[in-house]
Design an enzyme around this catalytic site. Structure first.
Site, mmCIF file in Angstrom:
data_model
loop_
_atom_site.group_PDB
_atom_site.id
_atom_site.type_symbol
_atom_site.label_atom_id
_atom_site.label_comp_id
_atom_site.label_asym_id
_atom_site.label_seq_id
_atom_site.Cartn_x
_atom_site.Cartn_y
_atom_site.Cartn_z
ATOM 1 N N ARG A 82 16.137 19.141 -95.493
ATOM 2 C CA ARG A 82 15.804 20.319 -94.694
ATOM 3 C C ARG A 82 15.726 21.535 -95.626
ATOM 4 O O ARG A 82 16.478 21.625 -96.599
ATOM 5 C CB ARG A 82 16.868 20.580 -93.623
ATOM 6 C CG ARG A 82 16.790 19.644 -92.431
ATOM 7 C CD ARG A 82 15.541 19.902 -91.572
ATOM 8 N NE ARG A 82 15.478 19.043 -90.403
ATOM 9 C CZ ARG A 82 14.802 17.882 -90.341
ATOM 10 N NH1 ARG A 82 14.137 17.434 -91.382
ATOM 11 N NH2 ARG A 82 14.789 17.196 -89.227
ATOM 12 N N HIS A 137 5.865 19.054 -95.067
ATOM 13 C CA HIS A 137 6.799 18.273 -94.239
ATOM 14 C C HIS A 137 6.156 16.949 -93.797
ATOM 15 O O HIS A 137 6.049 16.666 -92.602
ATOM 16 C CB HIS A 137 7.256 19.089 -93.013
ATOM 17 C CG HIS A 137 8.552 18.575 -92.433
ATOM 18 N ND1 HIS A 137 9.517 19.390 -91.911
ATOM 19 C CD2 HIS A 137 9.032 17.308 -92.291
ATOM 20 C CE1 HIS A 137 10.535 18.662 -91.460
ATOM 21 N NE2 HIS A 137 10.261 17.393 -91.693
HETATM 22 P P1 NAP Z 1 22.001 9.660 -91.925
HETATM 23 O O1 NAP Z 1 21.752 8.191 -91.845
HETATM 24 O O2 NAP Z 1 22.834 10.295 -90.875
HETATM 25 O O3 NAP Z 1 22.642 9.935 -93.367
HETATM 26 C C1 NAP Z 1 23.165 11.156 -93.723
HETATM 27 C C2 NAP Z 1 23.867 11.012 -95.064
HETATM 28 O O4 NAP Z 1 24.254 12.326 -95.511
HETATM 29 C C3 NAP Z 1 25.165 10.163 -94.961
HETATM 30 O O5 NAP Z 1 25.320 9.388 -96.111
HETATM 31 C C4 NAP Z 1 26.246 11.235 -94.891
HETATM 32 O O6 NAP Z 1 27.499 10.829 -95.396
HETATM 33 C C5 NAP Z 1 25.649 12.283 -95.810
HETATM 34 N N1 NAP Z 1 26.243 13.603 -95.555
HETATM 35 C C6 NAP Z 1 26.274 14.305 -94.391
HETATM 36 N N2 NAP Z 1 26.949 15.455 -94.555
HETATM 37 C C7 NAP Z 1 27.380 15.466 -95.837
HETATM 38 C C8 NAP Z 1 28.178 16.362 -96.589
HETATM 39 N N3 NAP Z 1 28.661 17.491 -96.055
HETATM 40 N N4 NAP Z 1 28.440 16.055 -97.877
HETATM 41 C C9 NAP Z 1 27.955 14.907 -98.431
HETATM 42 N N5 NAP Z 1 27.206 13.999 -97.756
HETATM 43 C C10 NAP Z 1 26.929 14.281 -96.468
HETATM 44 O O7 NAP Z 1 20.608 10.454 -91.957
HETATM 45 P P2 NAP Z 1 19.173 9.933 -92.457
HETATM 46 O O8 NAP Z 1 18.512 9.134 -91.424
HETATM 47 O O9 NAP Z 1 19.339 9.348 -93.804
HETATM 48 O O10 NAP Z 1 18.372 11.313 -92.563
HETATM 49 C C11 NAP Z 1 18.809 12.339 -93.422
HETATM 50 C C12 NAP Z 1 18.008 13.596 -93.207
HETATM 51 O O11 NAP Z 1 16.685 13.439 -93.731
HETATM 52 C C13 NAP Z 1 17.762 13.993 -91.749
HETATM 53 O O12 NAP Z 1 18.890 14.614 -91.185
HETATM 54 C C14 NAP Z 1 16.593 14.938 -91.890
HETATM 55 O O13 NAP Z 1 17.076 16.251 -92.100
HETATM 56 C C15 NAP Z 1 15.875 14.450 -93.146
HETATM 57 N N6 NAP Z 1 14.558 13.879 -92.836
HETATM 58 C C16 NAP Z 1 13.452 14.452 -93.383
HETATM 59 C C17 NAP Z 1 12.205 13.922 -93.130
HETATM 60 C C18 NAP Z 1 10.977 14.495 -93.755
HETATM 61 O O14 NAP Z 1 9.867 14.095 -93.400
HETATM 62 N N7 NAP Z 1 11.108 15.392 -94.713
HETATM 63 C C19 NAP Z 1 12.087 12.780 -92.308
HETATM 64 C C20 NAP Z 1 13.233 12.235 -91.776
HETATM 65 C C21 NAP Z 1 14.480 12.775 -92.041
HETATM 66 P P3 NAP Z 1 28.320 9.602 -94.735
HETATM 67 O O15 NAP Z 1 27.624 8.356 -95.211
HETATM 68 O O16 NAP Z 1 29.681 9.737 -95.300
HETATM 69 O O17 NAP Z 1 28.242 9.787 -93.249
HETATM 70 C C1 GLV Z 2 11.769 14.800 -89.843
HETATM 71 O O1 GLV Z 2 11.966 15.725 -90.563
HETATM 72 C C2 GLV Z 2 12.797 14.155 -89.087
HETATM 73 O O2 GLV Z 2 13.930 14.636 -89.073
HETATM 74 O O3 GLV Z 2 12.505 13.116 -88.454
#
Ligand code: NAP
Ligand code: GLV
Length: 330
Positions: A245, A293
């Site tokens: 983000r 994005h």
């Molecule tokens: P997720 O499965 O919930 O994973 C989040 C990871 O971040 C987990 O490993 C978590 O730790 C870690 N984390 C959270 N808070 C933290 C902190 N304060 N310090 C250190 N580590 C922390 O989420 P995801 O599905 O991988 O998605 C991650 C993010 O990608 C989304 O929230 C979104 O913002 C972004 N995203 C972007 C796009 C795009 O097109 N650019 C698309 C999709 C998603 P734990 O393992 O300990 O819980």
């Molecule tokens: C895209 O940024 C998503 O969070 O799915």
């Protein structure tokens, strides 16, 4: 009962999603939050809505729904839904985020493209082409000499880390919780991914990283994480890839680090303001690659199955999968 669809789709998006949702949920009544032609039906049926499927819903669109108990996000990141200013979600409503292996795979492709482009200086060549400049090559490094730090070791972070390791990079990842499992396996790769946590873990990981890939959720704890102090903890000439983000980055600090050579290049897919305003310095900065994005968009063709399966779980009295912990913020 009925399902509300509240989203900022364009006309083609609405048509596609409505068709796919009707096919996947043939026995459900679907209502569109925004459809003026459905306004009468909507107000008559608001009291029946117990589930909502949302993608950037308008503020207020989830209010006045007394039976609402379950919201399925079409986005992986739920920061906008949880932002107190948006006031979108009643406290007693379950919220599930989108988790789709197809989306994780798309993110891994984007991250691999960025890491390869930075490692081999390819992005720099693209930028120099604008000025018809024959770019100087970077000193050659093999992939196994390039250390990548992946911030976030969840759905996206683990898939990205595994893909990079399979490509030969040295990868470490950072997560919030103490590592139950200390590594992420990457089938077929020569090495695995070490997991780090806590402030010390982050400092250690950054101190050795040539490239940082941020895939954190946006929460109060990660807001502004990539600031001057954090960037100064990287080796001089490191690169940053932000696919999480925009608010993870303090823009002025990132630009200052690029301008003074502390950072060599940044690839940014997400921004504090989206679309990125035309006057923003990122657009013209020679060491910044801007993506609109698009790192891992939700793919309706696969995501609709995720939505239907989670609603079926809910209807069968089971907890939906991938529920957001609202105290943690992700
Ligand atoms: P997720 O499965 O919930 O994973 C989040 C990871 O971040 C987990 O490993 C978590 O730790 C870690 N984390 C959270 N808070 C933290 C902190 N304060 N310090 C250190 N580590 C922390 O989420 P995801 O599905 O991988 O998605 C991650 C993010 O990608 C989304 O929230 C979104 O913002 C972004 N995203 C972007 C796009 C795009 O097109 N650019 C698309 C999709 C998603 P734990 O393992 O300990 O819980
Ligand atoms: C895209 O940024 C998503 O969070 O799915």
């Amino acid at each position: 009962v009925a399902i509300l669809v509240a989203a900022d789709f364009d006309a083609a998006g609405w048509a596609l999603w409505c068709r796919l949702l009707r096919e996947a949920l043939p026995d459900e009544r679907l209502l569109r939050a925004d459809d003026p032609s459905d306004a009468a039906a909507f107000s008559a049926e608001a009291a029946a809505i117990d589930v909502a499927v949302v993608a950037n819903p308008k503020p207020g669109s989830l209010h006045g729904l007394p039976r609402l108990r379950f919201v399925q996000s079409l986005w992986a990141g739920v920061d906008r839904l949880l932002a107190p200013a948006a006031g979108l979600l009643p406290d007693d409503v379950l919220l599930a985020r989108m988790v789709d292996p197809a989306m994780n795979a798309a993110m891994a492709e984007t991250a691999l493209w960025a890491v390869l482009g930075l490692h081999r200086g390819l992005l720099q060549c693209v930028h120099r082409q604008r000025d018809a400049v024959w770019a100087d090559p970077l000193p050659l490094r093999r992939a196994d000499e390039v250390r990548v730090a992946v911030l976030g070791a969840g759905q996206m972070g683990r898939t990205v880390a595994a893909r990079l390791v399979q490509q030969g990079y040295r990868v470490g990842a950072w997560r919030r919780g103490a590592a139950v499992d200390a590594t992420v396996d990457a089938p077929g790769a020569a090495t695995s991914v070490d997991l780090h946590h806590g402030a010390d873990g982050l400092a250690t990981l950054l101190a050795g990283a040539h490239i940082v890939v941020s895939l954190l959720p946006l929460t109060p704890a990660t807001d502004g994480l990539l600031d001057a102090r954090c960037l100064a903890g990287l080796p001089r000439g490191a690169c940053v890839v932000n696919l999480g983000r925009g608010a993870h980055v303090v823009d002025a600090d990132l630009l200052a680090a690029l301008d003074c050579g502390q950072l060599r290049h940044a690839v940014l897919d997400v921004f504090n303001v989206e679309p990125l305003p035309p006057s923003h310095r990122y657009w013209s900065h020679p060491a910044v690659t801007v993506l609109p994005h698009i790192a891992a968009p939700t793919d309706p063709r696969s995501a609709v199955g995720v939505v239907a399966a989670n609603i079926a779980r809910y209807r069968a009295g089971h907890a939906p999968l991938h529920l957001v912990d609202r105290t943690r913020g992700y």
